[in-house]
Design a protein around this motif. Structure first.
Motif, PDB file in Angstrom:
ATOM      1  N   GLY A 170       8.600  66.246 -15.223  1.00 58.81           N
ATOM      2  CA  GLY A 170       9.184  66.767 -14.081  1.00 58.81           C
ATOM      3  C   GLY A 170       8.504  67.950 -13.551  1.00 58.81           C
ATOM      4  O   GLY A 170       7.643  68.346 -14.175  1.00 58.81           O
ATOM      5  N   ASP A 171       8.874  68.268 -12.282  1.00 59.15           N
ATOM      6  CA  ASP A 171       8.204  69.653 -11.730  1.00 59.15           C
ATOM      7  C   ASP A 171       9.373  70.855 -11.942  1.00 59.15           C
ATOM      8  O   ASP A 171       9.964  71.277 -11.004  1.00 59.15           O
ATOM      9  CB  ASP A 171       8.291  69.455 -10.287  1.00 59.15           C
ATOM     10  CG  ASP A 171       7.405  70.549  -9.415  1.00 59.15           C
ATOM     11  OD1 ASP A 171       6.831  71.401 -10.206  1.00 59.15           O
ATOM     12  OD2 ASP A 171       7.551  70.502  -8.280  1.00 59.15           O
ATOM     13  N   SER A 172       8.910  71.515 -13.215  1.00 57.90           N
ATOM     14  CA  SER A 172       9.608  72.768 -13.412  1.00 57.90           C
ATOM     15  C   SER A 172      11.127  72.420 -13.130  1.00 57.90           C
ATOM     16  O   SER A 172      11.773  73.408 -12.755  1.00 57.90           O
ATOM     17  CB  SER A 172       9.152  73.923 -12.556  1.00 57.90           C
ATOM     18  OG  SER A 172       7.732  74.139 -12.576  1.00 57.90           O
ATOM     19  N   VAL A 173      11.696  71.689 -13.805  1.00 62.66           N
ATOM     20  CA  VAL A 173      13.150  71.237 -13.797  1.00 62.66           C
ATOM     21  C   VAL A 173      14.022  72.423 -14.228  1.00 62.66           C
ATOM     22  O   VAL A 173      15.173  72.724 -13.672  1.00 62.66           O
ATOM     23  CB  VAL A 173      13.402  69.870 -14.349  1.00 62.66           C
ATOM     24  CG1 VAL A 173      12.613  68.970 -13.613  1.00 62.66           C
ATOM     25  CG2 VAL A 173      13.081  70.037 -15.675  1.00 62.66           C
ATOM     26  N   LEU A 174      13.613  73.011 -15.195  1.00 59.34           N
ATOM     27  CA  LEU A 174      14.640  74.061 -15.692  1.00 59.34           C
ATOM     28  C   LEU A 174      14.442  75.308 -14.859  1.00 59.34           C
ATOM     29  O   LEU A 174      15.442  75.967 -14.854  1.00 59.34           O
ATOM     30  CB  LEU A 174      14.070  74.686 -17.109  1.00 59.34           C
ATOM     31  CG  LEU A 174      14.104  73.541 -18.084  1.00 59.34           C
ATOM     32  CD1 LEU A 174      13.443  74.217 -19.514  1.00 59.34           C
ATOM     33  CD2 LEU A 174      15.552  73.169 -18.621  1.00 59.34           C
ATOM     34  N   ALA A 175      13.444  75.479 -14.004  1.00 59.68           N
ATOM     35  CA  ALA A 175      13.337  76.720 -13.039  1.00 59.68           C
ATOM     36  C   ALA A 175      13.915  76.296 -11.748  1.00 59.68           C
ATOM     37  O   ALA A 175      13.971  77.191 -10.724  1.00 59.68           O
ATOM     38  CB  ALA A 175      12.081  77.476 -12.938  1.00 59.68           C
ATOM     39  N   LYS A 176      13.940  74.993 -11.230  1.00 56.15           N
ATOM     40  CA  LYS A 176      14.338  74.631  -9.701  1.00 56.15           C
ATOM     41  C   LYS A 176      15.548  73.884  -9.835  1.00 56.15           C
ATOM     42  O   LYS A 176      15.940  73.811  -8.679  1.00 56.15           O
ATOM     43  CB  LYS A 176      13.049  73.787  -9.451  1.00 56.15           C
ATOM     44  CG  LYS A 176      11.695  74.591  -9.276  1.00 56.15           C
ATOM     45  CD  LYS A 176      10.515  73.829  -8.811  1.00 56.15           C
ATOM     46  CE  LYS A 176       9.406  74.720  -8.301  1.00 56.15           C
ATOM     47  NZ  LYS A 176       8.205  73.917  -7.916  1.00 56.15           N
ATOM     48  N   ASN A 177      15.855  73.315 -10.750  1.00 56.83           N
ATOM     49  CA  ASN A 177      17.294  72.470 -10.688  1.00 56.83           C
ATOM     50  C   ASN A 177      18.493  73.460 -10.248  1.00 56.83           C
ATOM     51  O   ASN A 177      18.327  74.582 -10.470  1.00 56.83           O
ATOM     52  CB  ASN A 177      17.588  71.554 -12.064  1.00 56.83           C
ATOM     53  CG  ASN A 177      17.084  70.300 -12.124  1.00 56.83           C
ATOM     54  OD1 ASN A 177      16.066  70.048 -11.555  1.00 56.83           O
ATOM     55  ND2 ASN A 177      17.539  69.637 -13.160  1.00 56.83           N
ATOM     56  N   PHE A 178      19.406  72.576  -9.572  1.00 54.33           N
ATOM     57  CA  PHE A 178      20.791  73.441  -9.388  1.00 54.33           C
ATOM     58  C   PHE A 178      21.042  74.161 -10.723  1.00 54.33           C
ATOM     59  O   PHE A 178      21.151  73.342 -11.851  1.00 54.33           O
ATOM     60  CB  PHE A 178      21.818  72.587  -8.889  1.00 54.33           C
ATOM     61  CG  PHE A 178      22.966  73.362  -8.909  1.00 54.33           C
ATOM     62  CD1 PHE A 178      23.310  74.147  -7.635  1.00 54.33           C
ATOM     63  CD2 PHE A 178      23.948  73.048  -9.765  1.00 54.33           C
ATOM     64  CE1 PHE A 178      24.601  74.871  -7.672  1.00 54.33           C
ATOM     65  CE2 PHE A 178      25.506  73.854  -9.819  1.00 54.33           C
ATOM     66  CZ  PHE A 178      25.424  74.598  -8.556  1.00 54.33           C
ATOM     67  N   ARG A 179      21.399  75.328 -10.971  1.00 55.78           N
ATOM     68  CA  ARG A 179      21.749  76.095 -11.966  1.00 55.78           C
ATOM     69  C   ARG A 179      22.728  77.195 -11.760  1.00 55.78           C
ATOM     70  O   ARG A 179      22.673  77.881 -10.755  1.00 55.78           O
ATOM     71  CB  ARG A 179      20.472  76.674 -12.742  1.00 55.78           C
ATOM     72  CG  ARG A 179      19.544  77.549 -11.705  1.00 55.78           C
ATOM     73  CD  ARG A 179      18.181  77.357 -12.361  1.00 55.78           C
ATOM     74  NE  ARG A 179      17.277  78.231 -11.719  1.00 55.78           N
ATOM     75  CZ  ARG A 179      16.705  78.030 -10.353  1.00 55.78           C
ATOM     76  NH1 ARG A 179      17.101  76.688  -9.906  1.00 55.78           N
ATOM     77  NH2 ARG A 179      16.195  78.869  -9.721  1.00 55.78           N
ATOM     78  N   VAL A 180      23.484  77.612 -12.609  1.00 58.28           N
ATOM     79  CA  VAL A 180      24.504  78.877 -12.681  1.00 58.28           C
ATOM     80  C   VAL A 180      24.006  79.604 -13.854  1.00 58.28           C
ATOM     81  O   VAL A 180      24.047  79.220 -15.062  1.00 58.28           O
ATOM     82  CB  VAL A 180      26.007  78.277 -12.800  1.00 58.28           C
ATOM     83  CG1 VAL A 180      26.865  79.327 -12.861  1.00 58.28           C
ATOM     84  CG2 VAL A 180      26.301  77.172 -11.507  1.00 58.28           C
ATOM     85  N   ILE A 181      23.728  80.851 -13.448  1.00 62.01           N
ATOM     86  CA  ILE A 181      23.109  81.812 -14.483  1.00 62.01           C
ATOM     87  C   ILE A 181      24.438  82.796 -14.546  1.00 62.01           C
ATOM     88  O   ILE A 181      25.051  83.431 -13.642  1.00 62.01           O
ATOM     89  CB  ILE A 181      22.188  82.725 -14.002  1.00 62.01           C
ATOM     90  CG1 ILE A 181      20.792  81.689 -13.556  1.00 62.01           C
ATOM     91  CG2 ILE A 181      21.578  83.857 -14.895  1.00 62.01           C
ATOM     92  CD1 ILE A 181      20.598  81.105 -12.376  1.00 62.01           C
TER      93      ILE A 181
END
Length: 264
Positions: A170-181
């Motif tokens: 994948g293409d930097s999925v941890l940094a680009k996917n929808f995410r709640v921090i």
């Protein structure tokens, strides 16, 4: 070639129409017919659920099931960090001085993951843990420590797979996917908990709006399997053997201990 084909397939299938179709089906009455087979295929422990399997109106409600209070024991040692979820330790290691992590041979920017250089600054030289939730796991997310919620926000739009293939191709999925921090501040340190949406379904539903969280307290849930990334400041966390061996973990199990530091 494999990476290119993987990306093409995901781009073609991960659109608003397919996402909406899955969401509609999972919330429909007809999806209820698939609950028992789903539970059998993924070997769901029915005895630990709060509700009887026949009481769930659809697959979505079963995905987001609650557990009996005694089903999970929270490690309440004063300096311990409890796993926020059931899952598998996919990776763990050190954040570089440049605020990057390397997972499955791919480099991820913590600045991109958190949405800014200033937000990432405090985690340079620190520690990260990645916990993957498969469809078989309990999908509710709990606080790993007790402390004050100092920040909570969401980033990203689409969500791609976060399993091993997703991390590899994948293409930097941890940094680009929808995410709640969410950032949680304790007397010893600040911990960032990044809740990453999975393929098709972005949904990370926050269930706790309080400004003070107790360790083990429910914070949110995933609509489908997904991933949680924990970030610790430099010198503030020592992982235990389960984290080092990348083993299976249950919500409430100790991941290691806080040593203080606040970025020292």
């Amino acid at each position: 070639m494999k990476a290119a084909l993987y990306k093409l397939f995901i781009e073609l299938t991960n659109g608003p129409i397919s996402s909406a179709a899955i969401r509609i089906f999972a919330n429909s009455n007809i999806s209820r017919l698939f609950i028992k087979s789903y539970a059998a295929v993924y070997k769901i422990n029915l005895d630990e659920m709060v509700e009887d399997i026949h009481s769930y109106p659809n697959l979505h409600s079963f995905f987001t099931r609650k557990l009996k209070e005694e089903a999970r024991l929270i490690d309440m040692s004063a300096d311990s960090v409890a796993s926020p979820v059931d899952g598998v330790i996919e990776d763990a290691g050190n954040v570089t001085a440049n605020k990057e992590i390397i997972v499955k041979g791919k480099t991820y920017s913590i600045s991109e993951m958190l949405g800014g250089t200033l937000r990432a600054e405090k985690y340079g030289g620190g520690t990260y843990i990645i916990i993957y939730l498969s469809p078989s796991h309990y999908h509710r997310i709990h606080s790993p420590i007790s402390g004050k919620v100092t920040d909570s926000y969401s980033l990203g739009r689409k969500s791609f797979p976060v399993n091993r293939l997703g991390l590899k191709f994948g293409d930097s999925v941890l940094a680009k996917n929808f995410r709640v921090i969410t950032e949680i501040d304790s007397p010893k340190t600040t911990v960032a908990m990044v809740k990453v949406g999975a393929m098709f379904i972005n949904s990370v539903i926050v269930t706790n709006s309080k400004r003070e969280w107790e360790k083990g307290e429910e914070a949110a849930y995933f609509s489908f399997g997904s991933t949680v990334v924990l970030l610790f400041q430099k010198g503030a966390f020592v992982p235990n053997d389960v984290v080092k061996s990348c083993g299976e973990i249950r919500m409430g199990d100790a991941l290691g201990r806080l040593t203080g530091g606040k970025g020292q």
